[in-house]
Scaffold this motif. Structure first.
Motif, PDB file in Angstrom:
ATOM      1  N   ASN A 208     -15.596 -27.223  18.017  1.00  0.00           N
ATOM      2  CA  ASN A 208     -14.095 -27.604  18.229  1.00  0.00           C
ATOM      3  C   ASN A 208     -13.857 -28.694  18.092  1.00  0.00           C
ATOM      4  OD1 ASN A 208     -14.393 -25.005  18.990  1.00  0.00           O
ATOM      5  ND2 ASN A 208     -14.769 -25.863  21.163  1.00  0.00           N
ATOM      6  N   THR A 209     -14.505 -30.217  17.878  1.00  0.00           N
ATOM      7  CA  THR A 209     -13.626 -31.483  16.968  1.00  0.00           C
ATOM      8  C   THR A 209     -13.692 -30.935  16.173  1.00  0.00           C
ATOM      9  OG1 THR A 209     -15.348 -32.483  19.375  1.00  0.00           O
ATOM     10  CG2 THR A 209     -14.847 -33.015  17.080  1.00  0.00           C
ATOM     11  N   LEU A 210     -14.254 -30.012  14.816  1.00  0.00           N
ATOM     12  CA  LEU A 210     -14.419 -30.289  13.292  1.00  0.00           C
ATOM     13  C   LEU A 210     -12.527 -29.460  13.907  1.00  0.00           C
ATOM     14  CD1 LEU A 210     -16.175 -30.354  11.249  1.00  0.00           C
ATOM     15  CD2 LEU A 210     -16.906 -28.881  11.054  1.00  0.00           C
ATOM     16  N   THR A 211     -13.210 -28.527  14.217  1.00  0.00           N
ATOM     17  CA  THR A 211     -11.606 -27.492  13.463  1.00  0.00           C
ATOM     18  C   THR A 211     -10.152 -27.949  14.362  1.00  0.00           C
ATOM     19  OG1 THR A 211     -12.325 -26.197  15.894  1.00  0.00           O
ATOM     20  CG2 THR A 211     -12.819 -24.906  13.989  1.00  0.00           C
ATOM     21  N   SER A 212     -10.589 -29.369  14.847  1.00  0.00           N
ATOM     22  CA  SER A 212      -9.292 -29.916  15.794  1.00  0.00           C
ATOM     23  C   SER A 212      -8.886 -30.839  14.384  1.00  0.00           C
ATOM     24  CB  SER A 212      -9.771 -30.125  16.583  1.00  0.00           C
ATOM     25  OG  SER A 212     -10.252 -32.083  16.337  1.00  0.00           O
ATOM     26  N   GLU A 213      -9.958 -31.069  13.128  1.00  0.00           N
ATOM     27  CA  GLU A 213      -8.488 -31.807  12.607  1.00  0.00           C
ATOM     28  C   GLU A 213      -7.887 -31.278  11.699  1.00  0.00           C
ATOM     29  OE1 GLU A 213     -12.417 -33.542   9.936  1.00  0.00           O
ATOM     30  OE2 GLU A 213     -13.560 -34.414  11.758  1.00  0.00           O
ATOM     31  N   PRO A 214      -7.531 -32.499  10.515  1.00  0.00           N
ATOM     32  CA  PRO A 214      -6.563 -31.341  10.094  1.00  0.00           C
ATOM     33  C   PRO A 214      -6.525 -30.801   8.743  1.00  0.00           C
ATOM     34  CG  PRO A 214      -5.923 -33.265   9.913  1.00  0.00           C
ATOM     35  CD  PRO A 214      -6.973 -33.414  10.858  1.00  0.00           C
ATOM     36  N   GLU A 215      -6.246 -29.502   7.612  1.00  0.00           N
ATOM     37  CA  GLU A 215      -6.996 -29.563   6.950  1.00  0.00           C
ATOM     38  C   GLU A 215      -8.700 -29.106   7.318  1.00  0.00           C
ATOM     39  OE1 GLU A 215      -5.876 -32.023   3.785  1.00  0.00           O
ATOM     40  OE2 GLU A 215      -3.384 -32.073   3.752  1.00  0.00           O
ATOM     41  N   ILE A 216      -8.369 -28.028   7.822  1.00  0.00           N
ATOM     42  CA  ILE A 216     -10.232 -28.282   8.146  1.00  0.00           C
ATOM     43  C   ILE A 216     -10.647 -26.707   7.674  1.00  0.00           C
ATOM     44  CG2 ILE A 216      -9.795 -27.181   9.810  1.00  0.00           C
ATOM     45  CD1 ILE A 216     -12.362 -29.282   9.054  1.00  0.00           C
ATOM     46  N   GLU A 217      -9.082 -25.567   6.445  1.00  0.00           N
ATOM     47  CA  GLU A 217      -9.698 -24.856   6.777  1.00  0.00           C
ATOM     48  C   GLU A 217     -10.815 -24.461   5.622  1.00  0.00           C
ATOM     49  OE1 GLU A 217      -7.016 -25.446   7.056  1.00  0.00           O
ATOM     50  OE2 GLU A 217      -6.005 -24.827   9.116  1.00  0.00           O
ATOM     51  N   GLY A 218     -10.834 -25.183   4.670  1.00  0.00           N
ATOM     52  CA  GLY A 218     -12.003 -24.663   3.402  1.00  0.00           C
ATOM     53  C   GLY A 218     -12.936 -24.415   3.808  1.00  0.00           C
ATOM     54  N   VAL A 219     -13.242 -25.985   4.910  1.00  0.00           N
ATOM     55  CA  VAL A 219     -14.555 -26.745   5.406  1.00  0.00           C
ATOM     56  C   VAL A 219     -15.093 -25.142   6.008  1.00  0.00           C
ATOM     57  CG1 VAL A 219     -16.081 -27.617   6.542  1.00  0.00           C
ATOM     58  CG2 VAL A 219     -13.980 -29.001   5.571  1.00  0.00           C
ATOM     59  N   ILE A 220     -14.520 -24.483   7.287  1.00  0.00           N
ATOM     60  CA  ILE A 220     -15.209 -23.936   7.618  1.00  0.00           C
ATOM     61  C   ILE A 220     -15.128 -22.315   7.442  1.00  0.00           C
ATOM     62  CG2 ILE A 220     -13.998 -22.299   9.607  1.00  0.00           C
ATOM     63  CD1 ILE A 220     -15.028 -25.112  11.032  1.00  0.00           C
ATOM     64  N   GLU A 221     -14.212 -21.741   6.151  1.00  0.00           N
ATOM     65  CA  GLU A 221     -14.457 -20.649   5.586  1.00  0.00           C
ATOM     66  C   GLU A 221     -15.913 -21.301   5.082  1.00  0.00           C
ATOM     67  OE1 GLU A 221     -11.505 -20.213   2.859  1.00  0.00           O
ATOM     68  OE2 GLU A 221     -10.179 -19.438   4.390  1.00  0.00           O
ATOM     69  N   TRP A 222     -16.490 -22.180   4.225  1.00  0.00           N
ATOM     70  CA  TRP A 222     -17.888 -22.111   3.557  1.00  0.00           C
ATOM     71  C   TRP A 222     -18.954 -22.676   4.611  1.00  0.00           C
ATOM     72  CZ3 TRP A 222     -21.088 -26.406   3.165  1.00  0.00           C
ATOM     73  CH2 TRP A 222     -22.818 -26.455   2.332  1.00  0.00           C
ATOM     74  N   LEU A 223     -18.346 -22.878   5.463  1.00  0.00           N
ATOM     75  CA  LEU A 223     -19.676 -22.998   6.560  1.00  0.00           C
ATOM     76  C   LEU A 223     -19.841 -21.641   6.896  1.00  0.00           C
ATOM     77  CD1 LEU A 223     -19.327 -25.731   8.890  1.00  0.00           C
ATOM     78  CD2 LEU A 223     -20.870 -25.420   7.575  1.00  0.00           C
ATOM     79  N   ASN A 224     -18.918 -21.367   6.898  1.00  0.00           N
ATOM     80  CA  ASN A 224     -18.956 -19.208   7.021  1.00  0.00           C
ATOM     81  C   ASN A 224     -19.864 -18.535   6.463  1.00  0.00           C
ATOM     82  OD1 ASN A 224     -17.843 -19.496   9.690  1.00  0.00           O
ATOM     83  ND2 ASN A 224     -15.768 -19.602   9.073  1.00  0.00           N
TER      84      ASN A 224
END
Length: 439
Positions: A208-224
């Protein structure tokens, strides 16, 4: 070139070491009970395309020792894999499989010399590893997230399947891949904290701390794209035993750094001598000093300032350490004391004195002087001439620097001679001849 000539004077001619390889392997098979070797060679052809009889070209070799095979049965059910370059006259890669005993000691179990970290080379290594060393089920294979390793594990015939094992990744390599794509140190730290979180709430906190950061969509997609079971403690089901990196295998690489400068004959001999000496030394220490009831003798004395739910019957604790490391945490020990249970009954048998002693029970056997070895009637092995390293000129470093080689920001600079803070090698006050020393 000068170094290679000096090594040749000490350990014999480079080409001769390949010629003597069949004789060495036959001697080890004859004198060392249970020694396992799998050798692959290629036919040799002359310039006219005709096969040369009585000569073959070296390709790959896999070897392990019976005490390593027998001792692994009493180690933690994890295997760490890694490969490292050879520094000698001929190119090649040394592959290692490493485990860990209940006393947290590194336990090498198999070696191979191959052409490189290719999918075919890893497939051969995994195949022979499963046949000769790790036939048991429910093992955890830990490696870097390299395409060749993933392909070798998934290939039919390797012996490793999702039914009898689990393949997980080193978090350092995942963090390295992340930095290569996104170059953000703070996000890298959050992802590492996510991976080390032992419980799902802890994982979710950092997520949740990570997803609250701006421009995080690419990182989340990569982790998934990476299943959580392969890179986090919270979702691994206790299969990793707390091991998040391939540091055990990396430590073997460091130990064998000087050995990797030697000829193939000397490398195999060095693994035998080093493993043999290690077994003797550790066996004596286990029998003399180690006591199973010392694992948690001090934990009862700690003051309990936090409250966690403990389920002794299910071997479960809110804290997560109980089910991930397979040993009681301080909360479990306190609960056992409260209900008058023996906390030692909840320690996995891998950590017991008997199991640790069994790891080093077997003896390697003695390899006699070379004059007692019998002559080998196999075809003579020659090295691949295309694998010669740096025929002329000063050797150039081929190491590819990555994010793992970077120093964390904020670290103080140290003297490269004495590792002291506050000065460099050039201005070291302890170095004879420096201006500050003379003053």
């Amino acid at each position: 070139m000068a170094k290679q000539k000096a090594i040749e004077d000490l350990h014999g001619n480079w080409e001769q070491s390949y010629h003597d390889l069949p004789k060495l392997l036959n001697a080890m098979s004859g004198f060392l009970n249970g020694f396992v070797v799998e050798k692959q060679t290629r036919p040799l052809y002359n310039q006219q395309g005709e096969m040369v009889h009585h000569y073959v070209q070296f390709h790959r070799v896999f070897w392990t020792f019976k005490p390593c095979i027998d001792g692994f049965k009493y180690c933690k059910p994890i295997v760490q894999l890694d490969g490292t370059f050879l520094y000698g006259k001929y190119k090649g890669t040394l592959l290692e499989a490493v485990a860990q005993d209940g006393n947290n000691k590194i336990f090498p179990i198999a070696f191979a010399i191959v052409e490189g970290e290719t999918a075919d080379a890893w497939f051969l290594f995994l195949h022979y590893l499963k046949i000769h060393v790790c036939p048991q089920d429910d093992l955890c294979l830990i490696s870097d997230r390299h395409e060749s390793m993933k392909a070798a594990y998934a290939r039919q015939g390797s012996g490793w399947t999702p039914d009898n094992s689990v393949h997980v990744f080193c978090i350092r390599h995942i963090a390295q891949n992340l930095m290569r794509h996104f170059k953000n140190t703070e996000r890298k730290k959050l992802i590492i904290n996510m991976a080390y979180g032992m419980t799902e709430p802890r994982f979710n906190y950092y997520y949740n701390t990570l997803t609250s950061e701006p421009e995080i969509e690419g990182v989340i997609e990569w982790l998934n794209t990476i299943p959580k079971e392969q890179w986090t403690l919270a979702w691994d089901g206790g299969r990793r035993w707390g091991h998040m990196t391939t540091n055990l295998a990396e430590a073997i690489n460091s130990i064998l750094k000087k050995t990797r400068n030697l000829s193939i004959f000397a490398i195999i001999m060095s693994t035998y001598k080093r493993c043999n000496a290690s077994f003797i030394q550790r066996g004596k220490k286990v029998n003399a000093k180690l006591r199973a009831n010392q694992i948690y003798t001090e934990i009862i004395k700690r003051a309990m300032t936090e409250t966690f739910t403990v389920k002794l019957h299910d071997k479960w604790c809110d804290y997560g350490k109980f089910q991930k490391l397979h040993m009681p945490c301080s909360h479990v020990v306190a609960e056992c004391k409260h209900v008058h249970h023996d906390y030692k009954s909840y320690i996995d048998q891998v950590y017991t004195l008997q199991y640790i002693s069994n790891v080093y029970n077997e003896l390697f056997g003695e390899l006699p002087n070379e004059s007692y070895w019998s002559n080998c009637k196999e075809p003579q092995i020659i090295p691949n001439p295309e694998k010669i390293i740096n025929k002329k000129g000063r050797p150039k470093s081929s190491r590819i620097r990555t994010e793992m080689d970077m120093v964390e920001p904020g670290q103080p600079k140290r003297c490269s001679l004495y590792r002291n803070v506050g000065h460099s090698k050039k201005k070291c006050p302890y170095c004879q001849g420096s201006s500050s020393h003379q003053a």
